[in-house]
Design a protein around this motif. Structure first.
Motif, short mmCIF file in Angstrom:
data_model
loop_
_atom_site.label_atom_id
_atom_site.label_comp_id
_atom_site.label_asym_id
_atom_site.label_seq_id
_atom_site.Cartn_x
_atom_site.Cartn_y
_atom_site.Cartn_z
N ALA A 22 0.45 -1.21 0.40
CA ALA A 22 -0.36 -0.24 0.33
C ALA A 22 0.58 1.10 -0.50
CB ALA A 22 -0.87 0.00 1.39
N GLU A 23 2.23 1.09 0.37
CA GLU A 23 2.51 2.57 0.76
C GLU A 23 4.49 2.38 0.36
OE1 GLU A 23 2.58 3.85 4.59
OE2 GLU A 23 0.05 3.10 4.97
N GLY A 24 4.61 1.04 -0.60
CA GLY A 24 5.79 1.03 -0.37
C GLY A 24 6.62 0.97 0.63
N PRO A 25 7.88 0.51 0.19
CA PRO A 25 8.97 0.19 0.95
C PRO A 25 9.48 1.19 2.26
CG PRO A 25 10.00 0.59 -1.28
CD PRO A 25 8.71 0.72 -1.57
N ARG A 26 9.49 2.43 1.96
CA ARG A 26 9.95 3.55 2.80
C ARG A 26 8.44 3.43 4.40
NH1 ARG A 26 10.68 8.62 -0.80
NH2 ARG A 26 12.63 8.38 -1.50
N SER A 27 7.66 2.89 4.35
CA SER A 27 6.80 2.42 5.18
C SER A 27 6.97 2.22 6.34
CB SER A 27 5.51 2.29 4.71
OG SER A 27 5.38 1.12 4.15
N LEU A 28 8.06 0.54 5.86
CA LEU A 28 8.38 -0.69 6.61
C LEU A 28 9.45 0.17 7.27
CD1 LEU A 28 6.96 -3.44 6.47
CD2 LEU A 28 8.84 -3.89 5.01
N SER A 29 9.14 0.05 8.59
CA SER A 29 10.43 0.26 9.68
C SER A 29 9.76 -1.19 11.35
CB SER A 29 10.69 1.07 9.82
OG SER A 29 9.48 2.04 10.38
N ALA A 30 11.06 -1.06 11.66
CA ALA A 30 10.18 -2.08 13.49
C ALA A 30 9.51 -0.61 14.25
CB ALA A 30 11.57 -2.68 13.93
N ARG A 31 10.01 0.02 14.22
CA ARG A 31 8.98 0.79 14.29
C ARG A 31 7.46 0.91 14.42
NH1 ARG A 31 11.50 7.01 15.95
NH2 ARG A 31 12.43 5.90 17.30
N ARG A 32 7.06 1.39 12.77
CA ARG A 32 5.59 1.91 12.19
C ARG A 32 5.65 -0.09 12.33
NH1 ARG A 32 3.92 3.19 7.86
NH2 ARG A 32 0.89 2.85 8.10
N PHE A 105 5.86 -10.42 -6.58
CA PHE A 105 6.61 -10.40 -7.61
C PHE A 105 7.18 -9.03 -8.50
CE2 PHE A 105 3.19 -14.41 -7.96
CZ PHE A 105 4.55 -15.20 -8.99
N GLY A 106 6.81 -8.18 -7.20
CA GLY A 106 6.84 -6.20 -7.56
C GLY A 106 8.42 -6.42 -6.10
N GLY A 107 8.85 -7.19 -5.28
CA GLY A 107 10.30 -6.67 -4.70
C GLY A 107 9.82 -5.97 -3.92
N SER A 108 10.40 -5.45 -3.12
CA SER A 108 10.08 -4.83 -1.87
C SER A 108 11.04 -2.97 -1.83
CB SER A 108 10.60 -5.62 -0.79
OG SER A 108 11.96 -5.61 -0.30
N GLU A 109 12.26 -3.76 -2.31
CA GLU A 109 13.52 -2.76 -2.21
C GLU A 109 13.49 -2.40 -0.52
OE1 GLU A 109 12.12 1.00 -4.33
OE2 GLU A 109 11.58 -0.27 -6.13
N VAL A 110 13.71 -3.56 -0.29
CA VAL A 110 13.78 -3.32 1.29
C VAL A 110 15.45 -2.97 1.74
CG1 VAL A 110 13.95 -3.79 3.43
CG2 VAL A 110 12.06 -3.33 2.24
N ALA A 111 16.08 -2.22 1.66
CA ALA A 111 17.50 -2.33 2.14
C ALA A 111 17.82 -3.77 2.86
CB ALA A 111 18.02 -1.13 3.37
N GLY A 112 18.24 -4.35 1.78
CA GLY A 112 19.50 -5.16 2.00
C GLY A 112 18.61 -6.77 2.04
N PHE A 113 17.35 -6.73 1.44
CA PHE A 113 16.94 -7.55 0.63
C PHE A 113 17.09 -8.07 -0.39
CE2 PHE A 113 13.07 -9.91 -1.58
CZ PHE A 113 13.22 -11.01 -0.07
#
Length: 214
Positions: A22-32, A105-113
């Motif tokens: 829904a929001e892309g890789p920037r939305s993904l953090s341990a805090r969130r 299929f779209g990838g995540s672009e999360v750093a390190g993955f």
């Protein structure tokens, strides 16, 4: 306590997949993630060791669910109808969990993955059922004698493209409205060597079986 841990692990996968889609890789953090689940920001590290491994589990969970849907298609005396049944199952899985499908299929672009060879093998193994069913079509004389893997890839490209367009809103996205899709599926079978009449009958049979199962 063990049940709570398992449930929280599953919830982390679901919430992470939803945020990524829904929001892309920037939305993904341990805090969130901690905030969304009402828990500590260290939960991700406790259960997965880090964000890349959480994303990997998101991708693998998607393929597990897709595999379960494909496995639910019963083998019949009409292998072409079974191919259409797999198409219906694939489409149903994608629409049932679009957040997981996009990550698969779209990838995540999360750093390190990064996808590993093992990750890709999971995907290919999940979709091998299509190759096996197409081989049955060839053995039954419905499809021309072509390497089943080639036709399976052709089918995958067609269905994946269709589903991606639906999830992006470029065509109606009702998984129960087959409309002109039955013509696409019939055309695939005819292109693979079937007759128009037999292909049309198999498509209709698959749709009737699906309706009866609901």
């Amino acid at each position: 306590m063990a049940r709570i841990r398992r449930d929280l692990r599953s919830q982390l996968v679901e919430v992470a997949a939803g945020l990524l889609a829904a929001e892309g890789p920037r939305s993904l953090s341990a805090r969130r993630l901690g905030k969304e689940l009402g828990t500590s920001s260290t939960t991700v590290y406790t259960h997965f060791g880090g964000m890349p491994e959480l994303v990997r589990e998101v991708m693998r969970e998607g393929f597990r669910r897709l595999g379960a849907e494909l496995a639910s298609v019963s083998r019949s005396d009409d292998p072409v109808a079974d191919v259409v049944g797999l198409i219906l199952a694939y489409r149903r899985a994608a629409h049932g969990a679009p957040h997981l499908y996009r990550v698969m299929f779209g990838g995540s672009e999360v750093a390190g993955f990064e996808l590993t060879d093992d990750d890709r093998r999971i995907g290919r193994r999940t979709l091998a059922v299509a190759r096996d069913t197409i081989q049955r079509c060839t053995q039954a004389g419905r499809f021309r004698p072509v390497e089943p893997r080639i036709l399976a890839h052709q089918l995958w490209c067609q269905v994946h493209g269709l589903v991606s367009l639906e999830l992006a809103g470029y065509r109606p996205a009702d998984p129960d409205d087959h409309g002109d899709l039955r013509h696409y599926w019939r055309s695939f079978a005819v292109g693979a060597g079937d007759t128009t009449e037999r292909a049309a009958a198999s498509v209709q049979s698959a749709l009737a079986n699906r309706i009866a199962a609901e």
